[in-house]
Design a protein around this motif. Structure first.
Motif, PDB file in Angstrom:
ATOM      1  N   PHE A 160       0.839  -1.194   0.000  1.00  0.00           N
ATOM      2  CA  PHE A 160       0.000   0.000   0.000  1.00  0.00           C
ATOM      3  C   PHE A 160       0.873   1.242   0.000  1.00  0.00           C
ATOM      4  O   PHE A 160       1.921   1.270   0.653  1.00  0.00           O
ATOM      5  N   THR A 161       0.474   2.250  -0.748  1.00  0.00           N
ATOM      6  CA  THR A 161       1.168   3.523  -0.759  1.00  0.00           C
ATOM      7  C   THR A 161       0.161   4.661  -0.686  1.00  0.00           C
ATOM      8  O   THR A 161      -0.937   4.566  -1.255  1.00  0.00           O
ATOM      9  N   THR A 162       0.537   5.715   0.020  1.00  0.00           N
ATOM     10  CA  THR A 162      -0.326   6.902   0.095  1.00  0.00           C
ATOM     11  C   THR A 162      -0.078   7.840  -1.075  1.00  0.00           C
ATOM     12  O   THR A 162      -0.764   8.864  -1.194  1.00  0.00           O
ATOM     13  N   ALA A 163       0.893   7.527  -1.936  1.00  0.00           N
ATOM     14  CA  ALA A 163       1.108   8.327  -3.144  1.00  0.00           C
ATOM     15  C   ALA A 163      -0.080   8.120  -4.080  1.00  0.00           C
ATOM     16  O   ALA A 163      -0.362   6.990  -4.494  1.00  0.00           O
ATOM     17  N   ARG A 212      -3.191   3.893  -2.739  1.00  0.00           N
ATOM     18  CA  ARG A 212      -3.271   2.861  -3.773  1.00  0.00           C
ATOM     19  C   ARG A 212      -2.683   1.557  -3.249  1.00  0.00           C
ATOM     20  O   ARG A 212      -1.622   1.550  -2.615  1.00  0.00           O
ATOM     21  N   PHE A 213      -3.405   0.474  -3.510  1.00  0.00           N
ATOM     22  CA  PHE A 213      -2.865  -0.862  -3.282  1.00  0.00           C
ATOM     23  C   PHE A 213      -2.223  -1.325  -4.583  1.00  0.00           C
ATOM     24  O   PHE A 213      -2.828  -1.214  -5.656  1.00  0.00           O
ATOM     25  N   LEU A 214      -1.023  -1.839  -4.495  1.00  0.00           N
ATOM     26  CA  LEU A 214      -0.311  -2.349  -5.665  1.00  0.00           C
ATOM     27  C   LEU A 214      -0.258  -3.865  -5.545  1.00  0.00           C
ATOM     28  O   LEU A 214       0.450  -4.423  -4.708  1.00  0.00           O
ATOM     29  N   SER A 259       4.010   2.020   9.019  1.00  0.00           N
ATOM     30  CA  SER A 259       4.180   1.469   7.673  1.00  0.00           C
ATOM     31  C   SER A 259       5.386   0.554   7.607  1.00  0.00           C
ATOM     32  O   SER A 259       5.360  -0.473   6.945  1.00  0.00           O
ATOM     33  N   ARG A 260       6.469   0.928   8.298  1.00  0.00           N
ATOM     34  CA  ARG A 260       7.642   0.049   8.298  1.00  0.00           C
ATOM     35  C   ARG A 260       7.357  -1.234   9.059  1.00  0.00           C
ATOM     36  O   ARG A 260       7.798  -2.307   8.700  1.00  0.00           O
ATOM     37  N   ARG A 261       6.585  -1.103  10.141  1.00  0.00           N
ATOM     38  CA  ARG A 261       6.289  -2.267  10.962  1.00  0.00           C
ATOM     39  C   ARG A 261       5.320  -3.215  10.253  1.00  0.00           C
ATOM     40  O   ARG A 261       5.440  -4.425  10.352  1.00  0.00           O
ATOM     41  N   LEU A 262       4.360  -2.650   9.524  1.00  0.00           N
ATOM     42  CA  LEU A 262       3.299  -3.471   8.942  1.00  0.00           C
ATOM     43  C   LEU A 262       3.470  -3.734   7.457  1.00  0.00           C
ATOM     44  O   LEU A 262       2.608  -4.363   6.850  1.00  0.00           O
ATOM     45  N   GLY A 263       4.508  -3.209   6.856  1.00  0.00           N
ATOM     46  CA  GLY A 263       4.717  -3.450   5.423  1.00  0.00           C
ATOM     47  C   GLY A 263       3.926  -2.516   4.555  1.00  0.00           C
ATOM     48  O   GLY A 263       3.644  -2.832   3.402  1.00  0.00           O
ATOM     49  N   VAL A 264       3.560  -1.328   5.053  1.00  0.00           N
ATOM     50  CA  VAL A 264       2.812  -0.355   4.267  1.00  0.00           C
ATOM     51  C   VAL A 264       3.785   0.642   3.699  1.00  0.00           C
ATOM     52  O   VAL A 264       4.553   1.262   4.432  1.00  0.00           O
ATOM     53  N   ASP A 265       3.816   0.812   2.387  1.00  0.00           N
ATOM     54  CA  ASP A 265       4.744   1.716   1.729  1.00  0.00           C
ATOM     55  C   ASP A 265       4.109   3.082   1.595  1.00  0.00           C
ATOM     56  O   ASP A 265       3.102   3.230   0.919  1.00  0.00           O
ATOM     57  N   VAL A 266       4.681   4.066   2.257  1.00  0.00           N
ATOM     58  CA  VAL A 266       4.168   5.439   2.138  1.00  0.00           C
ATOM     59  C   VAL A 266       5.192   6.332   1.445  1.00  0.00           C
ATOM     60  O   VAL A 266       4.974   7.510   1.341  1.00  0.00           O
TER      61      VAL A 266
END
Length: 266
Positions: A160-163, A212-214, A259-266
């Motif tokens: 997941f990214t907030t971009a 966005r989910f990739l 995000s680093r802990r859960l694998g979420v890319d921001v």
């Protein structure tokens, strides 16, 4: 693509089960009518079709007709038939076996689809209940939805990214109707499979893209059903609601740590 083990077993049963059934019915050859023997062979065909698929059912019907001819019509131990009534019985066995096996296979598929749809609906309700709970933070809820997407769409991975806009070429996109759009192409997902690379699924609320989910499908895998893709779209909508609720969002530093802990890319 590899044939599922269940289908391989069903095809083997389609060949062997009618043969074994015809052998088992030999003691009844002198006392039971050929019509009754043929009906018993149909039962075997239905059992194979219920275990496997329509192709296994059709093969079982053909095998049943052949072994019925070989063991239960004169001359015995021969695929030649003398009596016209026996010819009609064998043909009816084949036709009825094919028709009933297709119905049995279709019923099995419908049961499987119903069970899968119920599982998807329960997953969506479970995630919605978690979103509504007071204990979840945005990174935790987003990661829960990310994991659900992996399971619902049978993905290799998902991030997941907030971009809100991609950096570079526009990736393929999973749309709100469950179809996939590829820049400059008319993409038939059912026929062509997943596009290469990541597939974008936008989290939107109020007409705004909030993240966005990739998606990273398994290479060469059969795409998830249309129903599963629609559930994925709904899950992305839930993620957008989480991101659009200020009271649920932690501080920016917490979101980055999460995000680093859960694998979420921001």
């Amino acid at each position: 693509m590899r044939t599922p083990p269940r289908d391989v077993a069903a095809l083997a049963a389609a060949v062997l089960a009618p043969f074994l059934a015809a052998l088992a019915l030999l003691p009844l050859r002198g006392s039971a009518t050929r019509i009754n023997l043929a009906l018993l062979m149909v039962v075997v065909v239905v059992a194979v079709a219920t275990l496997g698929n329509r192709w296994a059912g059709a093969l079982a019907a053909l095998s049943a007709a052949a072994w019925f001819d070989f063991f239960h019509t004169e001359p015995y131990q021969s695929f030649h038939i003398r009596d016209r009534a026996d010819i009609e019985t064998a043909i009816l066995l084949l036709l009825v076996g094919i028709a009933v096996s297709q119905l049995a296979a279709r019923a099995r598929v419908m049961r499987s689809v119903a069970a899968t749809d119920a599982e998807h609906l329960e997953r969506l309700h479970r995630t919605l209940r978690q979103v509504r709970s007071v204990g979840g933070t945005a990174p935790e809820l987003i990661d829960r939805i990310r994991q659900d997407l992996v399971e619902v769409l049978d993905l290799r991975d998902c991030r997941f990214t907030t971009a809100v806009e991609p950096h570079g070429p526009v990736p393929p996109r999973l749309r709100a109707d469950g179809s996939v759009g590829v820049e400059g192409w008319i993409w038939d997902l059912d026929r062509q499979g997943w596009p290469e690379g990541e597939v974008e699924l936008r989290a939107m609320a109020g007409g705004r893209v909030l993240g966005r989910f990739l998606l990273r499908p398994v290479s060469g895998a059969v795409p998830a059903s249309a129903e599963a893709r629609l559930v994925a779209v709904d899950l992305a909508g839930l993620a957008a609601l989480v991101l659009d609720a200020p009271e649920r969002l932690p501080q920016a530093g917490d979101l980055e740590d999460g995000s680093r802990r859960l694998g979420v890319d921001v």
